[in-house]
Design a protein around this motif. Structure first.
Motif, PDB file in Angstrom:
ATOM      1  N   TRP A 232      15.465  17.353 -51.451  1.00 40.49           N
ATOM      2  CA  TRP A 232      16.806  16.815 -51.691  1.00 40.49           C
ATOM      3  C   TRP A 232      17.891  17.882 -51.695  1.00 40.49           C
ATOM      4  N   ASP A 233      17.638  19.006 -52.347  1.00 34.14           N
ATOM      5  CA  ASP A 233      18.683  20.019 -52.526  1.00 34.14           C
ATOM      6  C   ASP A 233      19.277  20.477 -51.198  1.00 34.14           C
ATOM      7  N   LEU A 234      18.417  20.868 -50.254  1.00 34.74           N
ATOM      8  CA  LEU A 234      18.909  21.433 -49.005  1.00 34.74           C
ATOM      9  C   LEU A 234      18.904  20.454 -47.845  1.00 34.74           C
ATOM     10  N   LYS A 235      18.080  19.456 -47.890  1.00 34.00           N
ATOM     11  CA  LYS A 235      18.106  18.447 -46.830  1.00 34.00           C
ATOM     12  C   LYS A 235      19.299  17.513 -46.979  1.00 34.00           C
ATOM     13  N   THR A 236      19.609  17.140 -48.217  1.00 37.31           N
ATOM     14  CA  THR A 236      20.613  16.102 -48.462  1.00 37.31           C
ATOM     15  C   THR A 236      21.869  16.611 -49.162  1.00 37.31           C
ATOM     16  N   LYS A 237      21.703  17.240 -50.337  1.00 38.79           N
ATOM     17  CA  LYS A 237      22.861  17.472 -51.195  1.00 38.79           C
ATOM     18  C   LYS A 237      23.805  18.546 -50.673  1.00 38.79           C
ATOM     19  N   VAL A 238      23.294  19.666 -50.235  1.00 39.59           N
ATOM     20  CA  VAL A 238      24.194  20.708 -49.744  1.00 39.59           C
ATOM     21  C   VAL A 238      24.986  20.238 -48.531  1.00 39.59           C
ATOM     22  N   PRO A 239      24.346  19.603 -47.514  1.00 37.64           N
ATOM     23  CA  PRO A 239      25.144  19.079 -46.401  1.00 37.64           C
ATOM     24  C   PRO A 239      26.205  18.081 -46.839  1.00 37.64           C
ATOM     25  N   GLU A 240      25.849  17.195 -47.795  1.00 33.69           N
ATOM     26  CA  GLU A 240      26.830  16.234 -48.305  1.00 33.69           C
ATOM     27  C   GLU A 240      28.004  16.958 -48.953  1.00 33.69           C
ATOM     28  N   GLN A 241      27.725  17.967 -49.747  1.00 35.05           N
ATOM     29  CA  GLN A 241      28.793  18.690 -50.429  1.00 35.05           C
ATOM     30  C   GLN A 241      29.645  19.458 -49.443  1.00 35.05           C
ATOM     31  N   ARG A 243      30.349  18.529 -46.441  1.00 35.40           N
ATOM     32  CA  ARG A 243      31.265  17.547 -45.826  1.00 35.40           C
ATOM     33  C   ARG A 243      32.412  17.219 -46.764  1.00 35.40           C
ATOM     34  N   VAL A 244      32.116  17.024 -48.051  1.00 32.88           N
ATOM     35  CA  VAL A 244      33.162  16.730 -49.034  1.00 32.88           C
ATOM     36  C   VAL A 244      34.132  17.905 -49.140  1.00 32.88           C
ATOM     37  N   SER A 245      33.595  19.103 -49.115  1.00 33.19           N
ATOM     38  CA  SER A 245      34.419  20.308 -49.238  1.00 33.19           C
ATOM     39  C   SER A 245      35.039  20.731 -47.914  1.00 33.19           C
ATOM     40  N   ALA A 322      23.230  22.543 -37.644  1.00 34.41           N
ATOM     41  CA  ALA A 322      24.003  22.122 -38.810  1.00 34.41           C
ATOM     42  C   ALA A 322      24.085  20.608 -38.925  1.00 34.41           C
ATOM     43  N   THR A 323      24.000  19.927 -37.822  1.00 34.14           N
ATOM     44  CA  THR A 323      24.077  18.468 -37.838  1.00 34.14           C
ATOM     45  C   THR A 323      22.781  17.816 -37.383  1.00 34.14           C
ATOM     46  N   GLY A 324      21.750  18.616 -37.114  1.00 32.41           N
ATOM     47  CA  GLY A 324      20.513  18.094 -36.569  1.00 32.41           C
ATOM     48  C   GLY A 324      19.536  17.595 -37.621  1.00 32.41           C
ATOM     49  N   ASP A 325      18.477  16.961 -37.129  1.00 37.73           N
ATOM     50  CA  ASP A 325      17.443  16.458 -38.012  1.00 37.73           C
ATOM     51  C   ASP A 325      16.606  17.585 -38.576  1.00 37.73           C
TER      52      ASP A 325
END
Length: 335
Positions: A232-241, A243-245, A322-325
Motif C-alpha cells: 500500500w505505501d508505495l504502490k498506492t499511497k505515495v502516488p496518490e499523494q 497527484r494531490v501535491s 511513474a504512471t505504469g503498472d
C-alpha cells in the motif's frame, strides 16, 4: 524532476508540567536533521535481540507515548522517543529532566545480539530503509528507519509529520485529533508538520547525504531498498499523494520489498501485518501501534529477526514507470 512523549512529574499544574518538559521551538529554531554514522561491523553475522520492554500505549499529552512500568526482567526502562527531536526541533537537549523522560537515540529500541551468528546470510543490498506511512486521506507521517543489511545495526532515521494540502484547517484539526490525539502527540504534529513537497525535499537531501541517490542523476536507490509491510505505501499511497501535491512520482519510489511476501516465502506462513508477524515470532511491541515512527521501528525489528533466522531480502515489486503498472516478482505472494 527532483524535489528541489513522559510520565509527568508530581506537580498539579498542567501548565507547570508543560513549561518544564515541552521542547519549545519557534520557526527560527528549525534545524536540518543532523546525521551521524555509527561504526559498522560489516562481516559479522548478527541476530537481533528482542526488546526488553512492552510498553502500553497510554498518552501524556506532551508529544510522546508513555510507557507501562517495566517488567521485573527488564534490563533497562523503556523511554518514548522525543518526537520534537526526530523533527529536528528539540531545544531541550541540555535539560536533564527532559533527557530522563525522553529517548533521543532510536538505536536503543533496535539492539543487536552478536552471539547468534550462524544463520545470517549475505545480502545483495547494503542498507534497508524501513518505511511505514500514516494517513488515509493524505499522508500525515513519513518515517524511515535505516538498517545496515550486514551488521543489522540501526544507522539513521528520517521522520517528518506531514501537513495536508487539500483539506480545510477545520478538517485537518479533526483528522489529527482522531489520529494522534489518542497518543497525545497531536500538539507536536501541529508544531512540526510541513507539506509533503517539503518533506520530499528534505528526504532527498537525506538519501543524497547517504549516497543512495543523486538529484542530478535520478534513478533508483543505490545499494539500498525500501522495506514496507505490504504494498500500500508505495504502490498506492505515495502516488496518490503526489497527484494531490501536484508533483511527479520520484524515481526512487519505483521498487520496494514487501516484507509480507518475504515472510510468506521464508516461513511458509501468511501474515496479515506487522502485529501478526510479531505475535508469531513472540516479539513484544515497542511504543504505540499506528504511531508511524514506532511502527517503522517494530517492522525494522522484524526485519532484524528474519535476517537472524537466515532470510534474504529481495525486491518484490517494481513499477515500470511513474504512471505504469506494478510488476510483482514473487509468484507466491500476499494479494
Amino acid at each position: 524532476m527532483a524535489l528541489a512523549r513522559v510520565s509527568p512529574p508530581a506537580f498539579s499544574s498542567p501548565f507547570l508540567i508543560h513549561s518544564l518538559l515541552r521542547p519549545f521551538s519557534s520557526p527560527s529554531s528549525v534545524l536540518r536533521p543532523r546525521v551521524t554514522r555509527v561504526p559498522h561491523h560489516r562481516g559479522f553475522a548478527i541476530a537481533a535481540a528482542l526488546s526488553q520492554a512492552s510498553p502500553l500505549p497510554s498518552a501524556d499529552g506532551d508529544g510522546a507515548v508513555m510507557e507501562a512500568p517495566p517488567r521485573p526482567s527488564s534490563r533497562r526502562p523503556w523511554k518514548p522517543t522525543c518526537l520534537y527531536y526526530t523533527q529536528g526541533k528539540c531545544t531541550m537537549l541540555n535539560d536533564t529532566l527532559h533527557l530522563e523522560k525522553f529517548n533521543h537515540n532510536l538505536s536503543t529500541d533496535l539492539p543487536v545480539n552478536y552471539s547468534a551468528a550462524d544463520k545470517v546470510k549475505s545480502q545483495k543490498l547494503d542498507y534497508f530503509l524501513v518505511l511505514d506511512l500514516e494517513g488515509k486521506v493524505e499522508i500525515l507521517e513519513f518515517p524511515v528507519v535505516m538498517i545496515d543489511a550486514q551488521s543489522m545495526e540501526f544507522v539513521d532515521s528520517f521522520h517528518r509529520f506531514v501537513h495536508p494540502t487539500a483539506m480545510s484547517e477545520q478538517r485537518i484539526r479533526e483528522y489529527i485529533e482522531g489520529k494522534y490525539g489518542k497518543f497525545g502527540v497531536d500538539r507536536v504534529w501541529h508544531d512540526t508538520a510541513i507539506p509533503f513537497m517539503e518533506v520530499l525535499q528534505e528526504f532527498e537531501d537525506w538519501i543524497e547525504h547517504h549516497k543512495f541517490w543523486k538529484k542530478e542523476q535520478g534513478g533508483a536507490l543505490n545499494s539500498a531498498a525500501f522495506i514496507t509491510c505490504g504494498n500500500w505505501d508505495l504502490k498506492t499511497k505515495v502516488p496518490e499523494q503526489c497527484r494531490v501535491s501536484k508533483i511527479k512520482l520520484p524515481s526512487y519510489f519505483m521498487e520496494w520489498i514487501n516484507l509480507k511476501d518475504i515472510y510468506l516465502n521464508f516461513y511458509n506462513r501468511r501474515a496479515t501485518g506487522m502485529m501478526t508477524m510479531m505475535r508469531e515470532l513472540q516479539m513484544p511491541i515497542v511504543g504505540s501501534h499506528h504511531l508511524g515512527i514506532d511502527d517503522a521501528k517494530n517492522i525494522a525489528r522484524v526485519v532484524q529477526r528474519m535476517l537472524a533466522d537466515g532470510a534474504v531480502m529481495q525486491i518484490t515489486a517494481k513499477r515500470q514507470s511513474a504512471t505504469g503498472d506494478v510488476k510483482f516478482l514473487f509468484k507466491n505472494r500476499i494479494r
